[in-house]
Structure formats: structure tokens, C-alpha cells
Scaffold this motif. Structure first.
Motif, mmCIF file in Angstrom:
data_model
loop_
_atom_site.group_PDB
_atom_site.id
_atom_site.type_symbol
_atom_site.label_atom_id
_atom_site.label_comp_id
_atom_site.label_asym_id
_atom_site.label_seq_id
_atom_site.Cartn_x
_atom_site.Cartn_y
_atom_site.Cartn_z
ATOM 1 N N ARG A 13 -5.165 -21.084 -42.892
ATOM 2 C CA ARG A 13 -5.175 -20.913 -41.434
ATOM 3 C C ARG A 13 -6.587 -20.571 -40.967
ATOM 4 N NH1 ARG A 13 -0.015 -20.674 -39.422
ATOM 5 N NH2 ARG A 13 1.621 -20.509 -41.039
ATOM 6 N N ASP A 14 -6.919 -21.074 -39.772
ATOM 7 C CA ASP A 14 -8.240 -20.781 -39.211
ATOM 8 C C ASP A 14 -8.228 -19.407 -38.534
ATOM 9 O OD1 ASP A 14 -6.981 -21.126 -36.764
ATOM 10 O OD2 ASP A 14 -7.778 -23.138 -36.443
ATOM 11 N N GLU A 15 -9.344 -19.050 -37.908
ATOM 12 C CA GLU A 15 -9.459 -17.717 -37.305
ATOM 13 C C GLU A 15 -8.480 -17.513 -36.156
ATOM 14 O OE1 GLU A 15 -13.676 -15.899 -37.418
ATOM 15 O OE2 GLU A 15 -14.034 -18.051 -37.189
ATOM 16 N N ALA A 16 -8.005 -18.621 -35.566
ATOM 17 C CA ALA A 16 -7.014 -18.517 -34.494
ATOM 18 C C ALA A 16 -5.587 -18.466 -35.039
ATOM 19 C CB ALA A 16 -7.164 -19.699 -33.539
ATOM 20 N N GLY A 17 -5.456 -18.525 -36.369
ATOM 21 C CA GLY A 17 -4.129 -18.487 -36.968
ATOM 22 C C GLY A 17 -3.442 -19.827 -37.064
ATOM 23 N N GLU A 18 -4.152 -20.896 -36.704
ATOM 24 C CA GLU A 18 -3.557 -22.236 -36.749
ATOM 25 C C GLU A 18 -3.545 -22.766 -38.184
ATOM 26 O OE1 GLU A 18 -2.156 -24.060 -34.303
ATOM 27 O OE2 GLU A 18 -2.398 -22.326 -32.973
#
Length: 394
Positions: free
Chosen positions: A22-27
Motif C-alpha cells: 500500500r502507498d502512503e495514502a493506504g491505497e
């Protein structure tokens, strides 16, 4: 110990590992294979001595598409079990791990540091881990990987040297071609270097492969043929046709036919079609079937369709299987009846019933039923049971 494998065929990764990034945005990052499932593979036990560890390197990019530099959260899960144990000893133990991954922007110094580490790993590994590390070294380093690959090719174990030569063929740079041309005369590396030269259609590469196609060593000639087929230039095709005319070896001719098929050229297509003639050696005919698949679907179907009624029933089965499975082309279900009937009273069923079941639609059941034998008691017990239970019930 635990069972490992059975999860990689057709997907090029161990799919029992469940990887989320997951990326920093949680995606959640996308899976490069989408919903495509694995088709099994070999499974075997992995033994672990008490107090020791077991590990498996994974290429995260085979599980998730990472867009670029940034901070990511990674979670990995794997369920340990033992498919080879007695029922009372079976177990399932999930193993999970999470960690943070930071990918830095690419700079020359950072690239050099990573490549140094990969080269050092190549020097202490072998077999599949070595091949995988070479692939990462080439993919990540490209032009910058060439000097390190040359160093690996010039010293160390023969396995490592040949793996490095193979890696050079994956880098579309003049420096990689120059390195391969320099390494090609080395006896222990010549076959590997020729195979890698196939990635280049440069005149120097073609000339070197043509020269090798008349070498006294049949292994060198076979490698040259494979390389020429990948090059696809007119001089390469002409050299292949001449090599095919000269060859007095079935093995070499089979390799040349496959190379001719890889060119997709109309003239080799006629040679391949002529080789399918029943008067030719069956090994050559089978190689011609493999070669024909490399053409467009319509051309391959035109070349192969006349042999769905071939008198050699094993060959007929091969042709129909190729048409149905590889080319998605139709065939007459009745053409497989003689193949199935010929195997009555034997322990061999072959692919014919399966091909009927999967690719013949509504005609599958009546065609298979027409192959049954109710007269011979032994056949009734084994053959009929195998055909009915093993095919119609699937």
C-alpha cells in the motif's frame, strides 16, 4: 518440514505467498497479473532442522506494480502445511510479516551501490537464485550492468559465467553486443553467447551467427540456428534455409525448423509445410508442428489442418491438440475416434478423450461413447471405466 511449490506455473511467481503493498495514502497497489490464477507446478517437501530457519527470496514487483520512489507498507502471508504427511500429522500454520519499504530516487551512486550488491550475490549463489539475481541485475542496471556481467562471465564457475552471458542478451545496448562478440569465441561460452546474440539483428551479430552455422560442432550449429531464427533478417533466413539443406542430423534439422518458424516468413513456411509430409522422419514432422505454431493463426491452421486425418495416429493426436489448444482452431471430433479405439486394451489413454471433452462441445459425449467396447471383459473393466469416469464425469 513443510510443502513448497505447486503454485507457479503460468504465473511466474509462487502464488501461495499473499503480498499486499500500500502507498502512503493506504491505497493497495495493483497486481500485475490481475485475476489470472496459477496452474499448479511441482511440489516438494522442504526439511528444516530444529533451531534452523527456512527462507524464500521474492521479487515484490511480480506481486504488485510499484509506480516509483516513495514510502510503502508491505504485508506478506504464507500458510505452512505438509501435503506429504499422514492425515493425523497434517497441519496449517499461517506465517505473516509486515514492514515499511522506502524506494529512493534513482541516482548514479545509488545505482552503483545496488549493482555492486547484486554482483556480490551472484558470486555466492547458484542455480535458480543465481538466474533470478542475474535477471534483476540486468533489468535494474541495463547499460550499467554490462561491465559487471562481463566480470562475472570472465571468472568464476562455468554456471555463473554462462548465466552472465545469458544476461547480456537481455540488454539492448551496443556495449552488451560488443561484449557478446568478444566472448563468443571462448569455447565454454560459445553456445550461450550465440543464443544471446539472437536478441540483436545488427549486421555484426548476424554475420557471427551465420559463421557459426557451418561450425564442426553440432551444439554450436544448433545455437546458431536458434539465434538466426530470432534475428529474422533476410540474410539470417537465407542462412537457415541453407543450413537446413546441409543438415544430415534429425536433431539439428528439428532445431532449424523451429528457428524457421520463429521468423514467420512465407518462404520458411513452405519448407515447414513440406516437412510435414508423411514420408519424412516423425521427429522432423513433430518439429514442423512446433514450428508451424509460430506463424499467424490462419497460416498455421492452413499448414496443419490436412494432417488431422494422418495415418500416424499419435501424430494426428499431436496436430489436433496443437490446433485446439494452441491455435484455438476447430477440428472434427470424429477424427479422434481411431486414436482412442487404437488404445483399447492398453494402459495408454493419451490426450484424445480430454481434447474431445474440452473442445468438442455437445459432440464430446456421443463421440466418446462411440469409442467404448462392450465385448472384451478386460476392456469393459478398465478401458470403458477409464474413458467414462475419467472423461465424461469431469
Amino acid at each position: 518440514g513443510y510443502s513448497f511449490g505447486g503454485d507457479y506455473r503460468g504465473i511466474n511467481r509462487h502464488d501461495r505467498f499473499k503480498i499486499e503493498i500500500r502507498d502512503e495514502a493506504g491505497e493497495l497497489l495493483p497486481d500485475p497479473n490481475g485475476q489470472f490464477g496459477n496452474m499448479g507446478g511441482l511440489t516438494g517437501p522442504r526439511d528444516i532442522e530444529p533451531g534452523h530457519f527456512s527462507s524464500q527470496p521474492l521479487d515484490l514487483t511480480k506481486y504488485r506494480t510499484i509506480p516509483g520512489p516513495g514510502r510503502y507498507s508491505v504485508s506478506a502471508r504464507y500458510v505452512l502445511n505438509n501435503e506429504f504427511s499422514l492425515p493425523e500429522a497434517e497441519f496449517e500454520i499461517p506465517v505473516e510479516s509486515t514492514f515499511e519499504l522506502t524506494i529512493l530516487p534513482r541516482t548514479p551512486d545509488r545505482v552503483s551501490t545496488v549493482l555492486d550488491r547484486l554482483q556480490a550475490r551472484c558470486e555466492r549463489t547458484s542455480r535458480k537464485p543465481l538466474e533470478d539475481t542475474i535477471d534483476v541485475l540486468c533489468d535494474f542496471g541495463q547499460h550499467d550492468a554490462v561491465p559487471r556481467l562481463v566480470a562475472l562471465a570472465e571468472a568464476g564457475t562455468l554456471e555463473r559465467r554462462r548465466a552472465a552471458v545469458r544476461g547480456l542478451g537481455t540488454i539492448s545496448e551496443a556495449s552488451a553486443l560488443n561484449a557478446l562478440l568478444k566472448l563468443e569465441p571462448v569455447p565454454d561460452l560459445r553456445v550461450a553467447a550465440l543464443l544471446s546474440l539472437g536478441a540483436f539483428s545488427n549486421g555484426r551479430a548476424v554475420t557471427r551467427a551465420i559463421a557459426a552455422s557451418v561450425d564442426a560442432d553440432i551444439a554450436v550449429r544448433r545455437s546458431a540456428a536458434t539465434a538466426l531464427g530470432q534475428m529474422k533478417t533476410k540474410p539470417a533466413i537465407d542462412a537457415l534455409l541453407q543450413q537446413f539443406d546441409r543438415s544430415d542430423s534429425v536433431d539439428e534439422s528439428a532445431v532449424i525448423l523451429t528457428a524457421l518458424g520463429a521468423t514467420g516468413d512465407e518462404l520458411p513456411g513452405r519448407v515447414i509445410s513440406n516437412t510435414l509430409d508423411p514420408r519424412n522422419d516423425v521427429a522432423l514432422r513433430r518439429a514442423a508442428v512446433t514450428a508451424a505454431q509460430r506463424f499467424s493463426r490462419s497460416t498455421a491452421e492452413m499448414i496443419l489442418s490436412p494432417y488431422t486425418e494422418d495415418a500416424d495416429l499419435d501424430f494426428r493426436e499431436l496436430v489436433i491438440g496443437t490446433l485446439a489448444e494452441n491455435l484455438k482452431a476447430g477440428f472434427k471430433p470424429e477424427s479422434l475416434v481411431p486414436v482412442i479405439v487404437s488404445r483399447r486394451g492398453t494402459n495408454t489413454i493419451g490426450d484424445a478423450p480430454r481434447l474431445l471433452r474440452i473442445y468438442s462441445g455437445d459432440k464430446a459425449a456421443p463421440t466418446i461413447l462411440s469409442c467404448l467396447d462392450f465385448d472384451d471383459p478386460i476392456i469393459r473393466k478398465y478401458y470403458n471405466l477409464t474413458v467414462i469416469e475419467g472423461q465424461l464425469s469431469c
